[in-house]
Design an enzyme around this catalytic site. Sequence first.
Site, PDB file in Angstrom:
ATOM      1  N   GLN A   1       2.516   0.762  -1.440  1.00  0.00           N
ATOM      2  CA  GLN A   1       3.413  -0.181  -2.136  1.00  0.00           C
ATOM      3  C   GLN A   1       2.794  -0.663  -3.454  1.00  0.00           C
ATOM      4  OE1 GLN A   1       6.524  -1.129  -1.839  1.00  0.00           O
ATOM      5  NE2 GLN A   1       6.885   0.154  -0.053  1.00  0.00           N
ATOM      6  N   SER A   2       2.125   0.217  -4.164  1.00  0.00           N
ATOM      7  CA  SER A   2       1.464  -0.185  -5.416  1.00  0.00           C
ATOM      8  C   SER A   2       2.479  -0.538  -6.512  1.00  0.00           C
ATOM      9  CB  SER A   2       0.584   0.973  -5.896  1.00  0.00           C
ATOM     10  OG  SER A   2       0.196   0.770  -7.226  1.00  0.00           O
ATOM     11  N   ASN A   3       2.321  -1.736  -7.060  1.00  0.00           N
ATOM     12  CA  ASN A   3       3.155  -2.124  -8.210  1.00  0.00           C
ATOM     13  C   ASN A   3       2.688  -1.387  -9.458  1.00  0.00           C
ATOM     14  OD1 ASN A   3       4.640  -4.337  -6.851  1.00  0.00           O
ATOM     15  ND2 ASN A   3       2.576  -5.188  -6.662  1.00  0.00           N
TER      16      ASN A   3
END
Length: 348
Positions: free
Chosen positions: A92-94
């Site tokens: 879930q890396s921004n």
Amino acid sequence: MTKTSLAQNENRERMAEHWSSDLSRKQLGFWPTPLESLDRLSSELNGPRIWIKRDDCSGLATGGNKTRKLEFLLADAIAKNAEVIITYGAVQSNHARQTAAACAKFGIDCHLLLTERVRNSTTNYRANGNILLDELLGANLTIVPLDELGKSREETIELLNKEGKIFYEIPPGGSSPIGAMGYAHAFQEITDQANFCVTDIVHASASAATQAGLIFGTELLEHNAKILGANVFHENPSSLKSRISDILEKMRELFPSKNRPLDQDSILVNHAYFGEGYGMPNKETFDAIRLFASLEGILLDPVYSGKAAACLIDQINIGSFDESSDVVFLHTGGQASLSAYQDDFKTN
Ligand SMILES: Cc1ncc(COP(=O)(O)O)c(C=O)c1O
């Protein structure tokens, strides 16, 4: 004019030149992002005046702190004729999502090597939130267990070399000294906007460049603001401190100034809101998210800004800030992951 303010003005002008140079920066965001006062939250907590710097409104596929870093990193990549960008992050890396958006904007291929470092096997975590957006933005996704990242990186690079592609690697979180310059500029932007004396800035800290950049900003402008990073990533907070210190050292080489380097004591990290680990929000995180949403209509995220807000709230409650101070909460974004955590909201 004193000697001190001469040095400060000189650095201000140099930073303004650096900011406006096409060679060092490609515009991706909307600047300045708003600086607003949080009146209802301030009166609820009955402590210092709280402000919020809205870097969640920076633009670039729902915004966040990576926009500022990527403006410098993309300029460097384009100057080096990159046809492909490779970068890294958690599922879930921004940072991965914003890099995918920046690549789309400049017509550069984007390879995201994402690791399963967070214990969360829900369908929402694996397919919703940032992952959904990465796909929409046209990135090539590879998701691997953490211990297979090295192998996956080698395979990707080998393939690109075979195809004769020029590639540019962006470290996780965009955290290089070049990326961190985005936050030295952000510090200048905040002080330009503020009609008060910024005494403290509180924000989420992980790959360290946001905090290193802000601290470097205080060093260049000879400003006394304290920068407090809520550690959300490192099991051992001293590894965050040494990361910040390394980046700072390299920033001083990249952007030399006559100012005396700040000492280690100016690197302030708080580990109390880390919870069980990276990507694992706890009750305080959810309480903070709900408080900001219900009092101010502001959305935080469960991995970064929610933990930083838990830090801000608790530090106010335990009296760590002078009541006459003006504390700026730097909203670094992350709301794109909210839907990935839908199941956790149900149980917290
Ligand atoms: C929303 C958000 N806030 C804060 C951070 C932490 O910033 P940094 O990695 O520069 O410490 C990140 C990094 O991934 C992020 O995505």
